[in-house]
Write a protein that holds these residues in place. Structure first.
Motif, short mmCIF file in Angstrom:
data_model
loop_
_atom_site.label_atom_id
_atom_site.label_comp_id
_atom_site.label_asym_id
_atom_site.label_seq_id
_atom_site.Cartn_x
_atom_site.Cartn_y
_atom_site.Cartn_z
N SER A 175 0.82 -1.21 0.00
CA SER A 175 0.00 0.00 0.00
C SER A 175 0.85 1.26 0.00
O SER A 175 0.48 2.26 -0.62
N PHE A 176 1.98 1.23 0.70
CA PHE A 176 2.85 2.40 0.84
C PHE A 176 4.30 1.97 0.66
O PHE A 176 5.08 1.94 1.61
N PRO A 177 4.70 1.64 -0.56
CA PRO A 177 6.04 1.10 -0.79
C PRO A 177 7.18 2.06 -0.48
O PRO A 177 8.30 1.62 -0.23
N SER A 222 1.27 2.12 25.13
CA SER A 222 1.23 2.20 26.59
C SER A 222 0.43 1.00 27.08
O SER A 222 -0.06 0.20 26.30
N LYS A 223 0.27 0.94 28.36
CA LYS A 223 -0.46 -0.16 28.97
C LYS A 223 -1.91 -0.23 28.47
O LYS A 223 -2.48 -1.31 28.33
N LYS A 224 -2.51 0.94 28.20
CA LYS A 224 -3.94 0.97 27.87
C LYS A 224 -4.27 1.29 26.41
O LYS A 224 -5.42 1.16 26.00
N HIS A 225 -3.28 1.74 25.63
CA HIS A 225 -3.61 2.17 24.27
C HIS A 225 -2.37 2.24 23.37
O HIS A 225 -1.25 2.14 23.85
N ILE A 226 -2.65 2.44 22.10
CA ILE A 226 -1.62 2.80 21.14
C ILE A 226 -1.89 4.24 20.73
O ILE A 226 -3.05 4.62 20.52
N SER A 227 -0.85 5.04 20.68
CA SER A 227 -0.99 6.43 20.24
C SER A 227 -0.55 6.55 18.80
O SER A 227 0.45 5.95 18.39
N VAL A 228 -1.29 7.33 18.05
CA VAL A 228 -1.00 7.57 16.64
C VAL A 228 -0.76 9.06 16.49
O VAL A 228 -1.62 9.88 16.83
N ALA A 229 0.41 9.42 15.98
CA ALA A 229 0.78 10.83 15.85
C ALA A 229 1.04 11.18 14.39
O ALA A 229 2.07 10.80 13.84
N PRO A 230 0.12 11.91 13.75
CA PRO A 230 0.31 12.27 12.35
C PRO A 230 0.68 13.74 12.11
O PRO A 230 0.71 14.16 10.96
N GLU A 231 0.96 14.52 13.13
CA GLU A 231 1.24 15.96 13.11
C GLU A 231 -0.05 16.77 13.26
O GLU A 231 -1.14 16.31 12.93
N LEU A 284 -9.34 4.75 8.14
CA LEU A 284 -8.95 6.08 8.62
C LEU A 284 -7.43 6.21 8.64
O LEU A 284 -6.88 7.22 8.20
N LEU A 285 -6.73 5.21 9.14
CA LEU A 285 -5.27 5.25 9.16
C LEU A 285 -4.71 5.39 7.75
O LEU A 285 -3.80 6.19 7.50
N ILE A 309 -2.48 8.53 6.33
CA ILE A 309 -1.15 8.33 5.72
C ILE A 309 -1.14 8.87 4.29
O ILE A 309 -0.20 9.58 3.90
N GLU A 310 -2.17 8.56 3.52
CA GLU A 310 -2.24 9.07 2.14
C GLU A 310 -2.22 10.59 2.11
O GLU A 310 -1.54 11.20 1.27
N PHE A 311 -2.96 11.22 3.03
CA PHE A 311 -2.96 12.68 3.10
C PHE A 311 -1.55 13.20 3.37
O PHE A 311 -1.07 14.11 2.68
N ASN A 312 -0.88 12.66 4.38
CA ASN A 312 0.45 13.15 4.72
C ASN A 312 1.45 12.93 3.58
O ASN A 312 2.26 13.81 3.28
#
Length: 99
Positions: A5-7, A33-42, A77-78, A82-85
């Protein structure tokens, strides 16, 4: 997401966090983290996708959103983020966007 998808995305570790870059510029980062995954796209991307992130019921700050381990992951959504960035930063020459 898969390599097909994103070579052009390159997985790297910076500041002890896994992230992906494209032509040397930041695309998206992840941390756990113990309770979640964080996603940081700016911040710019967070603002653009604020409503879709809220619709997915993910907790968010101005810099990232969190997917708890018991929530479903919205892979569409992810991919859209990614496509937008990748598209928005195609001519970008620095690692981060300027404020």
């Amino acid at each position: 997401m898969d390599k097909e998808s994103f070579p052009d995305l390159v997985p790297v570790i910076k500041w002890n966090q896994p992230m992906f870059t494209d032509h040397g510029t930041f695309i998206i980062g992840f941390s756990t983290s113990k309770k979640h995954i964080s996603v940081a796209p700016e911040v710019k991307t967070m603002k653009k996708f604020e409503e879709k992130i809220a619709d997915a019921h993910y907790g968010a700050t101005s810099n990232l959103f969190r997917i708890t381990w018991i929530q479903p992951t919205n892979f569409d959504l992810l991919k859209e983020i990614i496509e937008f960035n990748v598209t928005d930063k195609q001519d970008h020459t620095k690692f981060w966007r300027e404020a």
